[in-house]
Design a protein around this motif. Structure first.
Motif, PDB file in Angstrom:
ATOM      1  N   ARG A  26     -21.354 -25.375 -27.770  1.00 27.24           N
ATOM      2  CA  ARG A  26     -21.104 -24.160 -26.993  1.00 27.24           C
ATOM      3  C   ARG A  26     -21.174 -24.653 -25.559  1.00 27.24           C
ATOM      4  NH1 ARG A  26     -18.572 -19.712 -28.219  1.00 27.24           N
ATOM      5  NH2 ARG A  26     -19.141 -18.043 -26.840  1.00 27.24           N
ATOM      6  N   TYR A  27     -20.084 -24.519 -24.797  1.00 25.20           N
ATOM      7  CA  TYR A  27     -19.937 -25.184 -23.508  1.00 25.20           C
ATOM      8  C   TYR A  27     -19.525 -24.193 -22.425  1.00 25.20           C
ATOM      9  CZ  TYR A  27     -18.222 -28.621 -20.112  1.00 25.20           C
ATOM     10  OH  TYR A  27     -18.015 -29.363 -18.974  1.00 25.20           O
ATOM     11  N   ARG A  28     -20.150 -24.303 -21.254  1.00 24.38           N
ATOM     12  CA  ARG A  28     -19.799 -23.469 -20.108  1.00 24.38           C
ATOM     13  C   ARG A  28     -18.652 -24.137 -19.348  1.00 24.38           C
ATOM     14  NH1 ARG A  28     -25.453 -23.556 -19.659  1.00 24.38           N
ATOM     15  NH2 ARG A  28     -25.316 -24.813 -17.797  1.00 24.38           N
ATOM     16  N   LYS A  29     -17.433 -23.742 -19.681  1.00 18.75           N
ATOM     17  CA  LYS A  29     -16.232 -24.355 -19.114  1.00 18.75           C
ATOM     18  C   LYS A  29     -15.710 -23.528 -17.954  1.00 18.75           C
ATOM     19  CE  LYS A  29     -11.615 -25.914 -20.476  1.00 18.75           C
ATOM     20  NZ  LYS A  29     -11.039 -25.557 -19.215  1.00 18.75           N
ATOM     21  N   GLY A  30     -15.273 -24.194 -16.922  1.00 17.17           N
ATOM     22  CA  GLY A  30     -14.649 -23.535 -15.786  1.00 17.17           C
ATOM     23  C   GLY A  30     -13.156 -23.828 -15.766  1.00 17.17           C
ATOM     24  N   GLY A  31     -12.373 -22.874 -15.342  1.00 22.49           N
ATOM     25  CA  GLY A  31     -10.935 -23.075 -15.227  1.00 22.49           C
ATOM     26  C   GLY A  31     -10.185 -22.783 -16.512  1.00 22.49           C
ATOM     27  N   LYS A  32      -8.855 -22.868 -16.410  1.00 27.02           N
ATOM     28  CA  LYS A  32      -7.979 -22.510 -17.526  1.00 27.02           C
ATOM     29  C   LYS A  32      -7.344 -23.727 -18.180  1.00 27.02           C
ATOM     30  CE  LYS A  32      -6.748 -18.195 -15.312  1.00 27.02           C
ATOM     31  NZ  LYS A  32      -5.693 -17.429 -14.678  1.00 27.02           N
ATOM     32  N   ILE A  43     -23.594 -28.162 -21.529  1.00 23.66           N
ATOM     33  CA  ILE A  43     -23.615 -27.861 -22.965  1.00 23.66           C
ATOM     34  C   ILE A  43     -24.818 -26.974 -23.242  1.00 23.66           C
ATOM     35  CG2 ILE A  43     -23.857 -28.817 -25.273  1.00 23.66           C
ATOM     36  CD1 ILE A  43     -22.448 -31.340 -24.235  1.00 23.66           C
ATOM     37  N   SER A  44     -24.565 -25.749 -23.723  1.00 19.13           N
ATOM     38  CA  SER A  44     -25.667 -24.812 -23.966  1.00 19.13           C
ATOM     39  C   SER A  44     -26.201 -24.928 -25.390  1.00 19.13           C
ATOM     40  CB  SER A  44     -25.233 -23.380 -23.673  1.00 19.13           C
ATOM     41  OG  SER A  44     -24.085 -23.047 -24.411  1.00 19.13           O
ATOM     42  N   VAL A  45     -25.336 -25.178 -26.387  1.00 20.23           N
ATOM     43  CA  VAL A  45     -25.762 -25.356 -27.780  1.00 20.23           C
ATOM     44  C   VAL A  45     -25.070 -26.600 -28.318  1.00 20.23           C
ATOM     45  CG1 VAL A  45     -25.807 -24.347 -30.081  1.00 20.23           C
ATOM     46  CG2 VAL A  45     -26.003 -22.872 -28.090  1.00 20.23           C
ATOM     47  N   ASP A  46     -25.846 -27.534 -28.878  1.00 21.14           N
ATOM     48  CA  ASP A  46     -25.307 -28.781 -29.411  1.00 21.14           C
ATOM     49  C   ASP A  46     -25.562 -28.825 -30.917  1.00 21.14           C
ATOM     50  OD1 ASP A  46     -24.428 -31.319 -29.902  1.00 21.14           O
ATOM     51  OD2 ASP A  46     -25.833 -32.314 -28.549  1.00 21.14           O
ATOM     52  N   HIS A  47     -24.485 -28.893 -31.716  1.00 21.35           N
ATOM     53  CA  HIS A  47     -24.601 -28.920 -33.174  1.00 21.35           C
ATOM     54  C   HIS A  47     -24.492 -30.337 -33.743  1.00 21.35           C
ATOM     55  CE1 HIS A  47     -24.400 -24.563 -33.530  1.00 21.35           C
ATOM     56  NE2 HIS A  47     -23.396 -24.571 -32.671  1.00 21.35           N
ATOM     57  N   PRO A  55     -20.420 -33.693 -37.121  1.00 23.38           N
ATOM     58  CA  PRO A  55     -21.377 -33.654 -38.228  1.00 23.38           C
ATOM     59  C   PRO A  55     -20.726 -33.332 -39.575  1.00 23.38           C
ATOM     60  CG  PRO A  55     -21.584 -31.677 -36.907  1.00 23.38           C
ATOM     61  CD  PRO A  55     -20.617 -32.576 -36.204  1.00 23.38           C
ATOM     62  N   GLY A  56     -19.530 -32.755 -39.566  1.00 23.61           N
ATOM     63  CA  GLY A  56     -18.856 -32.390 -40.813  1.00 23.61           C
ATOM     64  C   GLY A  56     -18.098 -33.539 -41.452  1.00 23.61           C
ATOM     65  N   CYS A  57     -17.165 -34.132 -40.705  1.00 23.55           N
ATOM     66  CA  CYS A  57     -16.313 -35.174 -41.278  1.00 23.55           C
ATOM     67  C   CYS A  57     -16.698 -36.576 -40.832  1.00 23.55           C
ATOM     68  CB  CYS A  57     -14.852 -34.900 -40.924  1.00 23.55           C
ATOM     69  SG  CYS A  57     -14.493 -34.920 -39.158  1.00 23.55           S
TER      70      CYS A  57
END
Length: 83
Positions: A26-32, A43-47, A55-57
């Motif tokens: 979950r990332y605080r991104k700026g711009g388009k 990075i607010s949440v790191d999985h 982590p999946g593949c």
């Protein structure tokens, strides 16, 4: 060069693996624009268990680097999806 603002923008995006769609960050991104790099401070949440590896593949989606003097992940093109 100026360092990026660690607080960054208030809006955040969900980043997932393009192959298996496992959640990555979950990332605080700026711009388009496209997601090219992720500053670790934003990075607010790191999985992920291993940095830059899904982590999946188990595929590598990013490389650790320093950008403007701050630690960041350089995203490999086409490996992640942004929602």
């Amino acid at each position: 060069m100026a360092k990026p603002n660690p607080k960054g923008p208030s809006s955040s995006v969900a980043i997932s693996c393009a192959r298996c769609r496992a959640p990555l960050y979950r990332y605080r991104k700026g711009g388009k624009g496209a997601l090219v790099k992720c500053f670790k401070a934003r990075i607010s949440v790191d999985h992920t268990e291993v940095p830059g590896v899904c982590p999946g593949c188990g595929g590598q989606f990013a490389r650790e680097t320093l950008i403007r003097g701050m630690p960041a992940f350089k995203i490999i093109g086409g490996k992640v999806r942004v929602q």
